[in-house]
Design an enzyme around this catalytic site. Structure first.
Site, short mmCIF file in Angstrom:
data_model
loop_
_atom_site.label_atom_id
_atom_site.label_comp_id
_atom_site.label_asym_id
_atom_site.label_seq_id
_atom_site.Cartn_x
_atom_site.Cartn_y
_atom_site.Cartn_z
N SER A 265 -85.06 -10.37 35.53
CA SER A 265 -84.46 -10.08 36.86
C SER A 265 -83.44 -8.97 36.54
O SER A 265 -83.21 -8.63 35.54
CB SER A 265 -83.70 -11.25 37.12
OG SER A 265 -82.66 -11.58 36.39
N LYS A 266 -82.94 -8.70 37.93
CA LYS A 266 -81.88 -7.63 37.89
C LYS A 266 -80.65 -7.97 37.16
O LYS A 266 -80.11 -7.14 36.50
CB LYS A 266 -81.66 -7.44 39.39
CG LYS A 266 -80.37 -6.21 39.62
CD LYS A 266 -80.17 -5.97 40.74
CE LYS A 266 -78.81 -5.75 41.30
NZ LYS A 266 -77.95 -4.96 40.28
N ARG A 267 -80.40 -9.01 37.23
CA ARG A 267 -79.16 -9.80 36.49
C ARG A 267 -79.14 -9.42 34.73
O ARG A 267 -78.40 -9.27 34.30
CB ARG A 267 -79.01 -11.14 36.87
CG ARG A 267 -77.55 -11.31 37.57
CD ARG A 267 -77.31 -12.82 37.78
NE ARG A 267 -78.02 -13.36 38.40
CZ ARG A 267 -78.50 -14.66 38.26
NH1 ARG A 267 -78.06 -15.29 37.26
NH2 ARG A 267 -79.58 -15.23 39.12
N GLY A 269 -81.10 -7.25 33.40
CA GLY A 269 -80.77 -5.80 33.46
C GLY A 269 -79.05 -5.39 33.30
O GLY A 269 -78.78 -5.03 32.18
N ASP A 270 -78.55 -6.06 34.16
CA ASP A 270 -76.92 -5.88 34.12
C ASP A 270 -76.39 -6.28 32.86
O ASP A 270 -75.34 -5.82 32.51
CB ASP A 270 -76.59 -6.29 35.59
CG ASP A 270 -77.22 -5.68 36.92
OD1 ASP A 270 -77.46 -4.52 36.68
OD2 ASP A 270 -76.90 -6.46 37.79
#
Ligand code: GLU
Length: 514
Positions: A265-267, A269-270
């Protein structure tokens, strides 16, 4: 008759394209190109509530950036009848829904959201699955239970309704997936899904199948999350009588978090410091910025290579593949069934390989705008030399600057612990001699610098080269690591090298080390 291979990438413009979507597009592209087929873009925007402005443009730009632009679906050039946006084709889908009603494969349903909830709650309370199906539909308000007159009356009064598929009660749905093999599902476990909504729009299922049929799609290659929808799509092909031209299915494995624990998920990646989108995305509603591979300094060729390996493997050990080579090597049979874990270090590695393969001039050219932003003006021929030296040490172009700051400015801070550890009483004296030696070198080459070093350290002072290597490097570059020291100094040039040493020597003098 053999049909021409035609595949489609069918994203919904609901936000930035996740790299999983780019991988789906890539596999479609590779498959089509290998077999001389068409790669079509279709924008599936039937869900107006999830439409995000700018998302379609983002998708097209991302595909272009990685070099896999579709050859049909945007309305450019010969034989491209696009753009294919489902919202612009909506009047046509109604005809197909009506066709299914007429042939007894679909029906009108007038149930309110409250009535649907009540039905589902009742089924759940009885330990049954909350489906609108062959059994439960008989106690609901639809054209199977209401009289023909009543149905006409409701339709005439513009009452809200949907059109649902009428699935048989007990039938086996069997289809072959190129990656997963045979899939068998019983209609008893399936829902009479809505095909057409009260807002006059088809649902994903109807529009997707009708368009695949009309666009003569031969292979549906898409993410695993669509596998549960595939039996319904097969039933729609049957209901329309299109089974003989039903596409083959291939459902791609998920891209997983680095630890394999769930979907990437994007999270993640962050949290772990890598983008999950191809390009930067500025959310038009929240204003939130999501980082992209392009802006993070990845080469498009590296991204293609990274994505190709997330779910597919070649028949040998080759790891670096240009797009053309991938076209040759790719086959759906070599796509794995199980999820592919995202490996950040491997992503860095791929980028590093492509960075090394670039010419020094090309790297310097790409670095120039970055340096300009940092107000650093340098000579292009100097930058070529720096790029040539640094490219073995870094994974991203901007690291040529961030890891090689000493090539652009005099170092003014040093690792104090390192200095204390590595400094002997003879160090400053020898550094001074080395500096004087550099100043008087007639030819400033890596060979002459190396010769000078050995002459001063070993011949004149009787010390081991190992004892002076690190202090010399610190004095010249300010840091302990980097490219080979004699080459580094030759590139830096006499003036900068001796100036750096001066600054360093006055700093160490102030430390009163001895
Ligand atoms: N519109 C669907 C999506 O957003 C496409 C699924 C398919 O390829 O059938 O992924």
């Amino acid at each position: 008759m053999e049909r021409k291979v035609r595949v489609r990438f069918a994203p919904s413009p609901t936000g930035p394209l996740h790299i999983g979507g780019v991988r789906t597009a890539l596999y479609n592209y590779l498959f089509a190109k290998k077999l001389g087929g068409d790669f079509i873009l279709r924008i599936e925007d039937t869900d107006q509530t999830r439409f995000v402005p700018g998302a379609e443009e983002y998708i097209i730009e991302a595909l272009k950036w990685v070099g896999i632009a579709p050859n049909e679906g945007q309305g450019f050039g010969d034989g491209d009848y696009g753009p294919y946006r489902q919202s612009e084709r909506k009047s046509m889908y109604r005809r197909y829904a009506d066709q299914l009603i007429a042939s007894g494969h679909a029906y009108y349903a007038f149930d309110t959201p409250e009535e649907l909830d009540e039905m589902r709650d009742k089924l759940k309370a009885n330990g049954m699955s909350p489906q609108y199906d062959a059994v439960s539909r008989m106690s609901m308000k639809n054209s199977l239970t209401l009289s023909a007159d009543e149905v006409q009356k409701r339709l005439g009064a513009n009452e809200n309704y949907v059109i649902r598929i009428k699935l048989p009660r007990k039938e086996e749905v069997r289809f072959h997936d190129i990656i997963r093999g045979w899939v068998v599902v019983h209609t008893g476990t399936m829902d009479d899904k809505v095909l057409f909504k009260s807002d006059g729009m088809p649902t994903y299922h109807l529009a997707n199948v009708v368009d695949d049929y009309l666009m003569k799609i031969t292979h549906v290659i898409r993410g695993e999350e669509w596998l549960p929808s595939a039996p319904l799509h097969v039933m729609l092909y049957r209901a329309f009588g299109w089974e003989d031209v039903m596409p083959e299915f291939a459902h791609l494995p998920l891209i997983l978090k680095p630890d394999g624990n769930g979907k990437l998920s994007k999270r993640d990646g962050d949290r772990l410091g890598f983008p999950v989108f191809p390009l930067n995305w500025n959310d038009p509603v929240t204003g939130e910025l999501s980082s992209g591979y392009r802006e993070a300094g990845y080469f498009p060729e590296a991204v293609v290579n990274i994505l190709a390996f997330l779910g597919w493997h070649p028949s040998d050990n080759q790891e670096l593949f240009e797009l053309e080579e991938l076209v040759q090597a790719f086959s759906l049979e070599r796509v794995n069934k199980s999820g592919a874990k995202f490996d950040v270090n491997k992503a860095f590695w791929f980028n590093q390989q492509y960075l090394r393969s670039k010419s020094d001039e090309a790297l310097a050219e790409s670095l120039l705008p970055y340096l300009k932003k940092h107000n650093i003006a340098v000579d292009k021929s100097y930058l070529n030399l720096v790029a040539g030296l640094m490219k073995e040490k870094v994974s991203f172009i901007n690291e040529i600057y961030t890891e090689g700051l000493y090539f652009f400015q005099t170092p003014t801070s040093w690792d104090q612990d390192l200095i204390r550890k590595k400094f002997k009483d003879f160090t400053p004296g020898i550094l001074m001699e080395l500096k004087a030696g550099l100043e008087s070198l007639p030819a400033f080459t890596k060979e002459s610098i190396e010769a000078l070093f050995h002459q001063v350290v070993e011949d004149k002072n009787g010390k081991k080269p190992g004892e002076m290597m690190l202090p010399f490097r610190l004095a010249v570059s300010g840091v302990a690591g980097g490219p080979p020291i004699f080459e580094l100094i030759a590139v830096l040039g006499k003036e900068a090298a001796t100036r750096n040493m001066d600054t360093f020597l006055s700093h160490t003098k102030s430390l009163n080390l001895n």
